[in-house]
Scaffold this active site. Sequence first.
Site, short mmCIF file in Angstrom:
data_model
loop_
_atom_site.label_atom_id
_atom_site.label_comp_id
_atom_site.label_asym_id
_atom_site.label_seq_id
_atom_site.Cartn_x
_atom_site.Cartn_y
_atom_site.Cartn_z
N ALA A 1 -6.44 -14.50 -5.54
CA ALA A 1 -5.48 -14.94 -4.52
C ALA A 1 -4.47 -13.84 -4.21
CB ALA A 1 -4.77 -16.21 -4.97
N HIS B 1 0.84 -1.22 0.00
CA HIS B 1 0.00 0.00 0.00
C HIS B 1 0.87 1.26 0.00
CE1 HIS B 1 -3.92 -1.94 0.15
NE2 HIS B 1 -3.35 -2.85 0.90
N THR B 2 2.01 1.15 -0.60
CA THR B 2 2.90 2.30 -0.76
C THR B 2 2.91 2.81 -2.20
OG1 THR B 2 4.64 0.68 -1.00
CG2 THR B 2 4.50 1.78 1.13
N ASP C 1 1.64 -3.92 -9.74
CA ASP C 1 1.35 -5.23 -10.33
C ASP C 1 1.68 -5.29 -11.81
OD1 ASP C 1 0.49 -5.56 -7.76
OD2 ASP C 1 -1.62 -5.77 -8.23
N LEU D 1 -2.28 -12.63 -6.26
CA LEU D 1 -1.02 -12.84 -6.97
C LEU D 1 -1.05 -12.12 -8.32
CD1 LEU D 1 -0.35 -16.59 -6.08
CD2 LEU D 1 0.60 -14.54 -4.99
N SER D 2 -1.99 -11.18 -8.44
CA SER D 2 -1.99 -10.28 -9.56
C SER D 2 -2.37 -10.94 -10.89
CB SER D 2 -0.62 -9.62 -9.65
OG SER D 2 -0.61 -8.61 -10.58
N SER D 3 -3.43 -11.74 -10.85
CA SER D 3 -3.87 -12.36 -12.10
C SER D 3 -4.38 -11.29 -13.07
CB SER D 3 -4.94 -13.42 -11.83
OG SER D 3 -6.07 -12.85 -11.23
N SER D 4 -4.99 -10.22 -12.56
CA SER D 4 -5.55 -9.21 -13.47
C SER D 4 -4.47 -8.52 -14.28
CB SER D 4 -6.30 -8.13 -12.68
OG SER D 4 -7.29 -8.71 -11.91
C1 GLA Z 1 -2.96 -4.30 -5.08
C2 GLA Z 1 -2.77 -3.16 -6.06
C3 GLA Z 1 -1.33 -2.62 -6.02
C4 GLA Z 1 -0.90 -2.31 -4.59
C5 GLA Z 1 -1.22 -3.45 -3.65
C6 GLA Z 1 -0.96 -3.13 -2.21
O1 GLA Z 1 -2.20 -5.40 -5.46
O2 GLA Z 1 -3.08 -3.58 -7.37
O3 GLA Z 1 -1.22 -1.50 -6.85
O4 GLA Z 1 -1.48 -1.11 -4.15
O5 GLA Z 1 -2.58 -3.88 -3.77
O6 GLA Z 1 0.40 -2.94 -1.99
#
Ligand code: GLA
Length: 385
Positions: A123, A37-38, A171, A125-128
């Site tokens: 999950a 969240h930075t 991501d 792990l950034s599937s989008s």
């Molecule tokens: C999600 C968002 C990112 C980031 C994280 C928290 O994954 O897509 O941009 O803000 O949350 O670090």
Amino acid sequence: MDAAILRTALRDAFPDVDLATMRIVRAPGRVNLIGEHTDYNDGFVLPVAIDLRAWIAFVRTRDRRVEIVLGDGARDGFDLDAIGEPRHGWIDRLAGMAWSLGELGLDLHGLRGVLLSEIPMGAGLSSSAAIEIAMAWALRDERPPLAPMKLALAAQHAENSFIGVRSGLMDPFASACGQRDAALMLDCRSLDYRAVPLPLDPYALVACDTRAPHRLESSEYNARRAQCEAAVEIVARAHPEVRSLRDVTMDMLPAIGVIDQVARRRAEHVVRENERVALAVEALEAGRMDSVGRLFAESHASLRDLYEVTSPELDALVEIAVATPGVVASRMTGAGFGGCTVNIVERGAVERLRHAVEREYPARTGRQPAIYVLAATGGAGEVAA
Ligand code: GLA
């Protein structure tokens, strides 16, 4: 993923296409080691692109139509010249990427494709982002389709302005720019980044999945952003040069607290978390894994108590991991509210962690976990069909 699997899926989905012209692109998911969240506060992040990926096998067409079939047979598409509004379905991420590339005035072509993803959905792990970045590679003939950082920014623009999620750059950045065997330290203000090699001979990177739905994720996520903005606004009354939480220091926090205690807690997390990213990079480079472990523990506690984005399931997974000998570092990763923890584990202790999680997590939460032992991979690209 095996090219033969993709070929069969493409043939089954589109029996008429010429498989001799099939092409394959792929884009990785990510775990974030620290710096949570930075990114949307102009701060620092330290993600790793992982060997769970989204794959698109496709043939290029002369028309302006994009037709996609998923592994479960779901089918949807859009017209490159009439993308229209989001339809609140999975196609939005793909259409949004095409829209965003179109805004840049780039040439795109029609295609028939199958999208198969190894990245578990929801999950954390950034599937989008992986799907969006893979789509960009499929939609353009240029290699790379766009300079990787510009591609990441285009995917973020799709999320922010087409889908309506105010996510940060981390991501899509990890998916577009990932480097093998390394984490990437990104300065989300200057967009400078550098590789931080990981000690992956002695240690494994392990994600433990709560398999708990992301409750309220996007509304809570947008709420956190608004609270950060509120904190900045309060500080800026006395310090007009402060533009984001990146510019805030610990001595400015009490003034926020006088007006808004929630905003103060959120700001304190971000200020300290940025410091922890720099310290974690130093510790990783010096091989001081005990320090990395301490920083992960502080980050998790801060996300639990100050930022309030963990969940009982995430806390349980971290508690189980840190009580397991050979686990050197454990914390939640990604947005939170569910999703995964990231763990650095002595190679000889991976099975011990697996057993501990499989035994204790269901007893504590009533849910079945999933465990992924990950490799750190390069960013998106095209591979031989
Ligand atoms: C999600 C968002 C990112 C980031 C994280 C928290 O994954 O897509 O941009 O803000 O949350 O670090």
